[in-house]
Design a protein around this motif. Structure first.
Motif, PDB file in Angstrom:
ATOM      1  N   UNK A  73      43.112  16.418  24.001  1.00 50.72           N
ATOM      2  CA  UNK A  73      42.452  17.504  24.019  1.00 50.72           C
ATOM      3  C   UNK A  73      42.148  17.894  25.738  1.00 50.72           C
ATOM      4  N   UNK A  74      42.514  19.199  26.157  1.00 51.30           N
ATOM      5  CA  UNK A  74      41.769  19.521  27.300  1.00 51.30           C
ATOM      6  C   UNK A  74      41.099  20.632  27.366  1.00 51.30           C
ATOM      7  N   UNK A  75      39.703  20.725  27.328  1.00 54.57           N
ATOM      8  CA  UNK A  75      39.023  21.935  27.364  1.00 54.57           C
ATOM      9  C   UNK A  75      38.988  22.676  28.486  1.00 54.57           C
ATOM     10  N   UNK A  76      39.383  23.988  28.439  1.00 52.47           N
ATOM     11  CA  UNK A  76      39.607  24.954  29.562  1.00 52.47           C
ATOM     12  C   UNK A  76      38.323  25.572  30.014  1.00 52.47           C
ATOM     13  N   UNK A  77      37.549  26.098  29.061  1.00 51.08           N
ATOM     14  CA  UNK A  77      36.310  26.847  29.422  1.00 51.08           C
ATOM     15  C   UNK A  77      35.410  26.905  28.133  1.00 51.08           C
ATOM     16  N   UNK A  78      34.025  26.634  28.370  1.00 44.72           N
ATOM     17  CA  UNK A  78      33.158  26.957  27.479  1.00 44.72           C
ATOM     18  C   UNK A  78      32.334  28.109  27.847  1.00 44.72           C
ATOM     19  N   UNK A  79      32.256  29.125  26.748  1.00 41.09           N
ATOM     20  CA  UNK A  79      31.904  30.495  26.808  1.00 41.09           C
ATOM     21  C   UNK A  79      30.464  30.605  26.320  1.00 41.09           C
ATOM     22  N   UNK A  80      29.903  31.533  27.048  1.00 45.24           N
ATOM     23  CA  UNK A  80      28.285  31.837  26.814  1.00 45.24           C
ATOM     24  C   UNK A  80      28.089  33.481  26.511  1.00 45.24           C
ATOM     25  N   UNK A  81      26.904  33.578  25.834  1.00 44.27           N
ATOM     26  CA  UNK A  81      26.742  34.898  25.309  1.00 44.27           C
ATOM     27  C   UNK A  81      27.299  36.078  26.198  1.00 44.27           C
ATOM     28  N   UNK A  82      27.897  36.969  25.711  1.00 39.11           N
ATOM     29  CA  UNK A  82      28.307  38.019  26.399  1.00 39.11           C
ATOM     30  C   UNK A  82      29.891  38.020  26.645  1.00 39.11           C
ATOM     31  N   UNK A  83      30.416  36.840  26.675  1.00 41.97           N
ATOM     32  CA  UNK A  83      31.689  36.532  27.159  1.00 41.97           C
ATOM     33  C   UNK A  83      32.951  37.358  25.947  1.00 41.97           C
ATOM     34  N   UNK A  84      33.762  37.426  26.470  1.00 44.75           N
ATOM     35  CA  UNK A  84      34.976  37.846  25.569  1.00 44.75           C
ATOM     36  C   UNK A  84      36.023  36.732  25.642  1.00 44.75           C
ATOM     37  N   UNK A  85      36.797  36.785  24.494  1.00 48.87           N
ATOM     38  CA  UNK A  85      38.019  36.089  24.531  1.00 48.87           C
ATOM     39  C   UNK A  85      38.984  36.465  23.415  1.00 48.87           C
ATOM     40  N   UNK A 137      37.468  53.503  31.709  1.00 48.89           N
ATOM     41  CA  UNK A 137      36.899  52.507  32.505  1.00 48.89           C
ATOM     42  C   UNK A 137      36.860  51.188  31.804  1.00 48.89           C
ATOM     43  N   UNK A 138      36.703  50.787  30.535  1.00 50.00           N
ATOM     44  CA  UNK A 138      36.539  49.730  29.637  1.00 50.00           C
ATOM     45  C   UNK A 138      37.753  48.956  30.019  1.00 50.00           C
ATOM     46  N   UNK A 139      39.249  49.519  30.178  1.00 53.36           N
ATOM     47  CA  UNK A 139      40.526  49.143  30.435  1.00 53.36           C
ATOM     48  C   UNK A 139      40.072  48.452  31.882  1.00 53.36           C
ATOM     49  N   UNK A 140      39.506  48.866  32.806  1.00 51.67           N
ATOM     50  CA  UNK A 140      39.397  48.646  34.153  1.00 51.67           C
ATOM     51  C   UNK A 140      38.451  47.289  34.070  1.00 51.67           C
ATOM     52  N   UNK A 141      37.351  47.351  33.276  1.00 52.06           N
ATOM     53  CA  UNK A 141      36.462  46.016  33.173  1.00 52.06           C
ATOM     54  C   UNK A 141      37.144  45.006  32.485  1.00 52.06           C
ATOM     55  N   UNK A 142      38.206  45.311  31.535  1.00 51.89           N
ATOM     56  CA  UNK A 142      38.917  44.235  30.743  1.00 51.89           C
ATOM     57  C   UNK A 142      40.059  43.493  31.801  1.00 51.89           C
ATOM     58  N   UNK A 143      40.652  44.345  32.698  1.00 52.77           N
ATOM     59  CA  UNK A 143      41.659  43.758  33.884  1.00 52.77           C
ATOM     60  C   UNK A 143      40.645  42.752  34.837  1.00 52.77           C
ATOM     61  N   UNK A 144      39.417  43.372  35.261  1.00 55.73           N
ATOM     62  CA  UNK A 144      38.433  42.520  35.864  1.00 55.73           C
ATOM     63  C   UNK A 144      38.193  41.169  35.299  1.00 55.73           C
ATOM     64  N   UNK A 145      37.902  41.247  34.062  1.00 54.13           N
ATOM     65  CA  UNK A 145      37.521  40.000  33.288  1.00 54.13           C
ATOM     66  C   UNK A 145      38.624  39.203  33.108  1.00 54.13           C
ATOM     67  N   UNK A 146      40.014  39.561  33.001  1.00 51.72           N
ATOM     68  CA  UNK A 146      41.192  38.778  33.044  1.00 51.72           C
ATOM     69  C   UNK A 146      41.325  38.027  34.280  1.00 51.72           C
ATOM     70  N   UNK A 147      41.341  39.059  35.391  1.00 53.75           N
ATOM     71  CA  UNK A 147      41.306  38.377  36.552  1.00 53.75           C
ATOM     72  C   UNK A 147      40.360  37.173  37.138  1.00 53.75           C
ATOM     73  N   UNK A 199      39.159  35.261  34.928  1.00 56.20           N
ATOM     74  CA  UNK A 199      39.515  34.044  33.951  1.00 56.20           C
ATOM     75  C   UNK A 199      40.956  33.295  34.659  1.00 56.20           C
ATOM     76  N   UNK A 200      41.455  34.427  35.490  1.00 61.51           N
ATOM     77  CA  UNK A 200      42.872  33.533  36.075  1.00 61.51           C
ATOM     78  C   UNK A 200      42.261  32.842  37.491  1.00 61.51           C
ATOM     79  N   UNK A 201      41.164  33.410  38.074  1.00 62.47           N
ATOM     80  CA  UNK A 201      40.566  32.709  39.162  1.00 62.47           C
ATOM     81  C   UNK A 201      39.996  31.344  38.558  1.00 62.47           C
ATOM     82  N   UNK A 202      39.439  31.356  37.484  1.00 61.64           N
ATOM     83  CA  UNK A 202      38.736  30.119  37.054  1.00 61.64           C
ATOM     84  C   UNK A 202      39.816  29.082  36.751  1.00 61.64           C
ATOM     85  N   UNK A 203      41.006  29.663  36.172  1.00 59.47           N
ATOM     86  CA  UNK A 203      41.881  28.705  36.061  1.00 59.47           C
ATOM     87  C   UNK A 203      42.646  28.208  37.153  1.00 59.47           C
TER      88      UNK A 203
END
Length: 228
Positions: A68-80, A120-130, A132-136
């Motif tokens: 197993x390789x844990x990538x991230x642990x999510x907290x309240x309010x996070x999307x996945x 505007x929600x789509x922009x927020x989703x793109x920012x969230x994905x970006x 996650x990519x930075x965290x990766x």
């Protein structure tokens, strides 16, 4: 629990008006998922995005040998599960609850209809994905350029930043962590993680009681991580 209150804490819905939040709430279906349950697995055709209302969720991968390789642990309010919102998108990882967790699920079709009215929600989703990519990228940098002690120090600093609560001893990570769980986060064995944690305890950089980890000396831990 108030669904709209939790939706407001989600980055992609931040700043929406009450009427717009009501629209999101109408398509967000609440679920309670017990601890240690797999929410989705690789190649699942799961056309749903999830929002973690309360609890903890681990995103991880398994090697062909079952390691197993844990990538991230999510907290309240996070999307996945956001890859499910992209046509043809398929998850390449597992999502598993670490505690009894409360989530909201939004179907792909409902989300696509929503962003037609609220782009505007789509922009927020793109920012969230970006994000996650930075965290990766940061995780890859850790694996390539840091030794195991440095990786453990880096992960502990991140967990303290995300989940830490200050007390008289320092900053305590707000949930229990086993040596095996920490090893899974940095790609090492439980035995190696134990040796390193014991050394950090002896140097009074960490305090560990009943599997709760407190960062007592953040500066020294950053030096271990190569961030000072």
């Amino acid at each position: 629990m108030d669904k709209l209150w939790y939706l407001k804490r989600c980055d992609i819905f931040h700043g929406l008006s009450k009427p717009d939040l009501d629209k999101v709430g109408a398509i967000a279906h609440e679920r309670t998922i017990p601890k240690k349950e797999i929410i989705y697995a690789p190649e699942d055709k799961n056309e749903v995005m999830f929002i973690l209302k309360k609890g903890r969720v681990r995103i991880f991968k398994l090697s062909s040998e079952g390691k197993m390789m844990t990538l991230v642990i999510l907290k309240d309010g996070d999307i996945f599960g956001s890859m499910s919102l992209i046509k043809g998108g398929v998850s390449k990882s597992y999502a598993e609850t670490l505690d009894d967790s409360y989530i909201c699920a939004i179907r792909q079709e409902d989300f696509h209809n929503l962003i037609k009215d609220m782009p505007g929600i789509a922009l927020g989703l793109v920012e969230k994905i970006n994000q996650r990519l930075k965290e990766a990228e940061d995780r890859i940098e850790d694996l390539v350029f840091r030794d195991v002690p440095g990786r453990i120090a880096s992960v502990l600093l991140k967990l303290a930043e995300q989940f830490g609560k200050d007390n008289s001893a320092g900053t305590q990570i707000s949930f229990k962590i086993t040596h095996q769980e920490l090893a899974d986060m940095v790609g090492t064995t439980r035995e190696t993680a134990t040796v390193i944690l014991n050394e950090l305890k002896e140097d009074k950089i960490l305090k560990i009681e009943d599997k709760y980890i407190t960062v007592m000396d953040e500066k020294a831990l950053k030096e271990w991580a190569g961030k000072e």
